[in-house]
Design an enzyme around this catalytic site. Structure first.
Site, PDB file in Angstrom:
ATOM      1  N   PRO A 271       0.839  -1.223   0.000  1.00 41.23           N
ATOM      2  CA  PRO A 271       0.000   0.000   0.000  1.00 41.23           C
ATOM      3  C   PRO A 271       0.862   1.256   0.000  1.00 41.23           C
ATOM      4  O   PRO A 271       1.774   1.390   0.808  1.00 41.23           O
ATOM      5  CB  PRO A 271      -0.802  -0.114   1.295  1.00 41.23           C
ATOM      6  CG  PRO A 271      -0.651  -1.514   1.751  1.00 41.23           C
ATOM      7  CD  PRO A 271       0.647  -2.014   1.207  1.00 41.23           C
ATOM      8  N   GLU A 272       0.589   2.155  -0.953  1.00 39.16           N
ATOM      9  CA  GLU A 272       1.275   3.447  -1.019  1.00 39.16           C
ATOM     10  C   GLU A 272       0.242   4.528  -0.679  1.00 39.16           C
ATOM     11  O   GLU A 272      -0.857   4.223  -0.216  1.00 39.16           O
ATOM     12  CB  GLU A 272       1.881   3.648  -2.420  1.00 39.16           C
ATOM     13  CG  GLU A 272       2.861   2.541  -2.799  1.00 39.16           C
ATOM     14  CD  GLU A 272       3.461   2.722  -4.195  1.00 39.16           C
ATOM     15  OE1 GLU A 272       3.554   3.866  -4.668  1.00 39.16           O
ATOM     16  OE2 GLU A 272       3.824   1.711  -4.813  1.00 39.16           O
TER      17      GLU A 272
END
Ligand SMILES: [Zn+2]
Length: 271
Positions: free
Chosen positions: A2-3
């Site tokens: 996840p960014e």
């Protein structure tokens, strides 16, 4: 992993569901103790019940929950972590590591296949997020980005992913932003001309906003706060497209390693 767009999607979902709720119980599953970075898992379990969630904030890829006693619960999902809000009676989730029960009988479930994610309960959030650079989305001024790149000889891709320089970009969106800006990922960061920095600045914002519009990218494990996958993996231009034709020019997308990470780019469109 996840960014920024994925963590921001989770934040916006949780904002609707958990603000104002109090923790009633905390369960740290056996074998997952190391997920609780601070304080000790026993103290973590003892301290949270009774505290109310006052908000949901984000710094880079970190989620921050300000609590009613002034402390902060902070969560970093790292590679395979997810924070899922479940209604009473919801089916079990695989790889459940921490269960946070809330006073409306719903649960915040932290799941993590690889157990690399971390959570903290701290008085002062700067102990955890204080070293982060400016957020890649929230008010990133052109001059700010320029100052982050200036004088650096490291590849621009590596500098973009350095969380102490700029917080929120990881492998997917660094590759995508550099493609959109027409900048080769291996270029020394300090070698970019003014117009290239300007294009990169616009590209970072555009790529992140588009990804949020698609509720993030689910190449492998990412799910949002309701356990659903994102859609942006269907819209990427270069990430994980090595060997396939560039949508702009038809050249074959290449893959190299930079800073130990797979890097995807078009050798014709990116200079
Ligand atoms: Zn191309």
């Amino acid at each position: 992993m996840p960014e920024l767009p994925e963590v921001e999607t989770i934040r916006r979902d949780l904002l609707l569901h958990v603000v104002g709720r109090r923790f009633t119980a905390v369960e740290v599953m056996s074998g997952a103790e190391k997920v609780v970075a601070a304080p000790s898992p026993a103290e973590f379990r003892r301290a949270l019940p009774g505290l109310r969630i006052e908000g949901v904030e984000r710094r880079g890829k970190y989620l921050l929950f300000p609590l009613s006693d002034g402390r902060y619960l902070i969560v970093h999902l790292r590679m395979t972590g997810a924070l899922i809000h479940r209604l009473p009676g919801a089916a079990a989730d695989g790889y459940l590591r921490v269960r946070l029960s809330l006073d409306d009988k719903t649960e915040l479930r932290y799941t993590d296949l690889r157990k690399l994610g971390m959570m903290w309960l701290v008085d002062d959030p700067t102990l955890v997020v204080g070293k982060l650079g400016p957020d890649a989305l929230e008010g990133l001024a052109l001059e700010m980005l320029r100052s982050r790149l200036d004088g650096r000889t490291a590849p621009v891709k590596v500098v973009l992913m350095d969380q102490a320089r700029l917080a929120g970009l990881g492998n997917i969106y660094a590759d995508e932003a550099l493609f959109l800006a027409g900048v080769h990922p291996r270029r020394p960061a300090g070698s970019l001309a003014a117009d290239e920095v300007e294009r990169l600045h616009g590209a970072v914002g555009k790529v992140l906003r588009e990804a949020m519009g698609h509720r993030g990218s689910s190449f492998r494990d990412y799910v949002d706060a309701e356990g659903r996958e994102g859609e942006h993996q269907k819209h990427v231009k270069v990430y994980r497209r090595a060997g396939e034709p560039c949508y702009n020019c038809g050249a074959v997308i290449e893959r190299i390693k930079l800073g130990g990470r797979s890097t995807h780019f078009c050798p014709h469109c990116q200079r």
